[in-house]
Design a protein around this motif. Structure first.
Motif, PDB file in Angstrom:
ATOM      1  N   ASP A  68     108.779  19.996  73.544  1.00 37.38           N
ATOM      2  CA  ASP A  68     107.506  19.125  73.481  1.00 37.38           C
ATOM      3  C   ASP A  68     107.209  18.376  72.127  1.00 37.38           C
ATOM      4  O   ASP A  68     106.615  17.319  72.003  1.00 37.38           O
ATOM      5  CB  ASP A  68     106.353  20.080  73.714  1.00 37.38           C
ATOM      6  N   ARG A  91     107.449  19.016  81.866  1.00 38.15           N
ATOM      7  CA  ARG A  91     106.164  19.435  82.423  1.00 38.15           C
ATOM      8  C   ARG A  91     105.909  18.936  83.997  1.00 38.15           C
ATOM      9  O   ARG A  91     105.993  17.517  84.038  1.00 38.15           O
ATOM     10  CB  ARG A  91     105.260  19.136  81.531  1.00 38.15           C
ATOM     11  N   GLN A  94     102.644  19.619  85.109  1.00 38.29           N
ATOM     12  CA  GLN A  94     101.143  19.521  84.896  1.00 38.29           C
ATOM     13  C   GLN A  94     100.700  19.994  83.825  1.00 38.29           C
ATOM     14  O   GLN A  94     101.491  20.987  83.253  1.00 38.29           O
ATOM     15  CB  GLN A  94     100.369  20.148  86.184  1.00 38.29           C
ATOM     16  N   ARG A  95     100.073  19.440  82.597  1.00 38.41           N
ATOM     17  CA  ARG A  95      99.518  19.736  81.570  1.00 38.41           C
ATOM     18  C   ARG A  95      98.048  19.406  81.247  1.00 38.41           C
ATOM     19  O   ARG A  95      97.779  18.265  81.944  1.00 38.41           O
ATOM     20  CB  ARG A  95     100.323  19.167  80.644  1.00 38.41           C
ATOM     21  N   ASN A 118     101.633  15.092  86.254  1.00 36.96           N
ATOM     22  CA  ASN A 118     102.515  13.946  85.304  1.00 36.96           C
ATOM     23  C   ASN A 118     103.153  13.450  86.765  1.00 36.96           C
ATOM     24  O   ASN A 118     104.108  13.928  87.307  1.00 36.96           O
ATOM     25  CB  ASN A 118     103.527  14.605  84.489  1.00 36.96           C
ATOM     26  N   ARG A 129      96.791  24.861  80.409  1.00 37.54           N
ATOM     27  CA  ARG A 129      97.978  24.604  79.964  1.00 37.54           C
ATOM     28  C   ARG A 129      98.818  24.188  80.612  1.00 37.54           C
ATOM     29  O   ARG A 129      99.767  23.206  80.520  1.00 37.54           O
ATOM     30  CB  ARG A 129      98.706  25.890  79.131  1.00 37.54           C
ATOM     31  N   GLY A 130      98.804  24.673  82.067  1.00 43.32           N
ATOM     32  CA  GLY A 130      99.580  23.447  83.012  1.00 43.32           C
ATOM     33  C   GLY A 130     100.988  24.480  83.595  1.00 43.32           C
ATOM     34  O   GLY A 130     101.005  25.706  83.598  1.00 43.32           O
ATOM     35  N   CYS A 187     105.321  24.037  84.300  1.00 46.08           N
ATOM     36  CA  CYS A 187     106.521  23.380  83.422  1.00 46.08           C
ATOM     37  C   CYS A 187     107.653  24.289  84.178  1.00 46.08           C
ATOM     38  O   CYS A 187     107.600  25.585  84.305  1.00 46.08           O
ATOM     39  CB  CYS A 187     106.591  23.125  82.286  1.00 46.08           C
ATOM     40  N   ASP A 208     100.326  19.031  69.935  1.00 46.68           N
ATOM     41  CA  ASP A 208     100.437  19.854  71.083  1.00 46.68           C
ATOM     42  C   ASP A 208     100.184  21.145  71.202  1.00 46.68           C
ATOM     43  O   ASP A 208     100.591  21.696  70.034  1.00 46.68           O
ATOM     44  CB  ASP A 208     101.913  19.573  71.899  1.00 46.68           C
TER      45      ASP A 208
END
Length: 341
Positions: A153, A169, A171-172, A177, A201-202, A204, A339
Motif C-alpha cells: 500500500d 484492495r 474496498q477501502r 474500487n 478499513r475494507g 482486500c 494510509d
C-alpha cells in the motif's frame, strides 16, 4: 513491536478541543477535561472537531428517537484527545489505543462460524469460499508475474507489514474500487450479498510471500474485528494473536481482534493468500456504528481536501503551527498521516 499510527493517535498530539465531545450527561467532567488541556489547535483542526461535533449531534437526534444513545462514541472522542484516561489492557497481548470504545468484549480470536446470532453471514461465506478461491487462482494463472496483481500500500505499510506482505484492495474506507472489483466480479458480488457490516478499513486480498513474515504490531482499534478467509495456505504458515497461535485453513475463516498484538510467518517456499474482511464489533449498536462511520468519513474528507476551509466558531491558539514551522500543509500531514491499513 510496531504500533499503527492511527488517526486519533495523531490527533492526540495536536488536537485538544474536547468541549463538544463529552456525553450530554457529563457536564462537570467535560468542564474538568477542558481545564486540563494545554496544547493548541490550528484553525483547520478546530474546524474538524467542530464539524465532528455537529455530525454527532445529528446522529444523536436521529437515534435518540429510537432510544439509542451514542455516549460511548462521545467518550471515544474524549479518549482520542487525551482527556479520558488511556485504556488499560486487561488481557495479555492486548494493546488498545486511544481509538477505543468502552465496554466491548476483548479476546484475541473469535470463532464466528459457530455464532450465527452475532455473525449471520459467516457460515454462508465459508460455504461459498470456493468461489473466491477459484476466482483468485484463475486470476493468478492469467498473470505472468504475481507481483503485477499484488502491491504494498505504501512505504509506511511496508515498514509495518514488511516487504513480503502485499495487498489487492476491493474496498477501502467504505468505497468499492470499481476497477479492482472488475478483476474479481464473483467475489465482489458475494461480498455485497452477505450483508457483512463492513468497517472503515475494507476488503482486500493479501499475499504473504514465501520465506517472509509480519512483525508483531497492533492497530489499537478495539471496535473492529478482522476475518481472514484462507485461500492458498501452505502447511507451516502461522499467525500469533496475543498469547494464542493459530493457522489458516483453506475455505475457512480465522477472525482476530487486531487491537491485540499480532504477527504472522510463512516459513515455506510458496506464497500464502487470504481474503481480509474488516467489520464492526458485534457489540456496537446501530447508532454507534453510524457515529463512527461519520467520524471516519469526515476524517477522509478532510484529508482529501473535500471540506472547504471556514473560520471556526471558536478562536484557536496558534502555538502548534508556530512550533512545527511547517504551515498548514505540514501540520495537516502530521495530523492525518498517510494510509492506515
Amino acid at each position: 513491536m510496531v504500533k499503527y499510527a492511527t488517526i486519533t493517535s495523531l490527533l492526540l498530539h495536536s488536537c485538544r478541543n474536547v468541549s463538544s465531545f463529552a456525553p450530554s450527561s457529563s457536564q462537570n467532567s467535560r468542564n474538568v477535561g477542558i481545564m486540563k488541556l494545554s496544547a493548541a489547535l490550528t484553525e483547520r483542526q478546530v474546524q474538524f472537531w467542530e464539524d465532528v461535533d455537529d455530525g454527532l449531534n445529528d446522529v444523536e437526534i436521529v437515534y435518540n428517537e429510537q432510544k439509542k444513545g451514542i455516549d460511548r462514541i462521545r467518550n471515544f472522542a474524549l479518549t482520542a484527545q487525551g482527556v479520558n484516561p488511556f485504556p488499560v489492557p486487561t488481557i495479555p497481548g492486548h494493546q488498545p489505543s486511544e481509538e477505543h470504545v468502552d465496554g466491548l468484549t476483548a479476546k484475541p480470536l473469535w470463532d464466528v462460524a459457530i455464532d450465527p446470532e452475532n455473525f449471520p453471514w459467516a457460515q454462508k461465506l465459508e460455504a461459498n469460499a470456493h468461489i473466491i478461491m477459484e476466482e483468485l487462482q484463475a486470476k493468478l494463472d492469467r498473470e505472468a508475474l504475481e507481483q503485477s496483481l499484488f502491491a504494498g500500500d505504501s512505504a509506511w505499510q511496508n515498514n509495518v507489514m514488511g516487504t513480503g506482505w502485499s495487498a489487492f484492495r476491493l474496498q477501502r474506507l467504505g468505497v468499492w474500487n470499481g476497477e479492482n472489483c472488475k478483476e474479481f466480479p464473483k467475489t465482489t458480488e458475494l461480498m455485497r450479498s452477505l450483508n457483512i457490516p463492513f468497517a472503515v478499513r475494507g476488503v482486500c486480498f493479501a499475499r504473504q510471500a514465501a520465506g517472509s513474515g509480519v512483525q508483531a504490531h497492533t492497530d489499537g482499534r478495539n471496535f473492529i474485528l478482522t476475518s481472514h478467509v484462507g485461500l492458498k495456505v501452505p502447511e507451516g504458515c502461522w499467525m500469533k494473536v496475543g498469547e494464542e497461535k493459530t493457522t489458516w485453513e483453506e475455505g475457512k475463516l480465522v477472525t482476530l481482534d487486531t487491537s491485540f498484538e499480532h504477527s504472522t510467518g510463512n516459513p515455506t517456499d510458496a506464497d500464502r493468500h487470504v481474503l481480509i474482511i474488516d467489520f464492526w464489533h458485534p457489540e456496537l449498536t446501530e447508532a454507534e456504528r453510524a457515529a463512527l462511520e461519520f467520524v471516519y468519513d469526515l476524517r477522509n474528507k478532510f484529508e482529501s481536501g473535500q471540506i472547504p476551509v471556514r473560520i471556526p466558531k471558536r478562536k484557536p491558539q496558534r502555538l502548534v503551527e508556530d512550533e512545527e514551522g511547517q504551515g498548514l500543509a505540514g501540520i495537516f500531514s502530521f495530523l492525518f498521516g498517510g494510509d492506515k491499513n
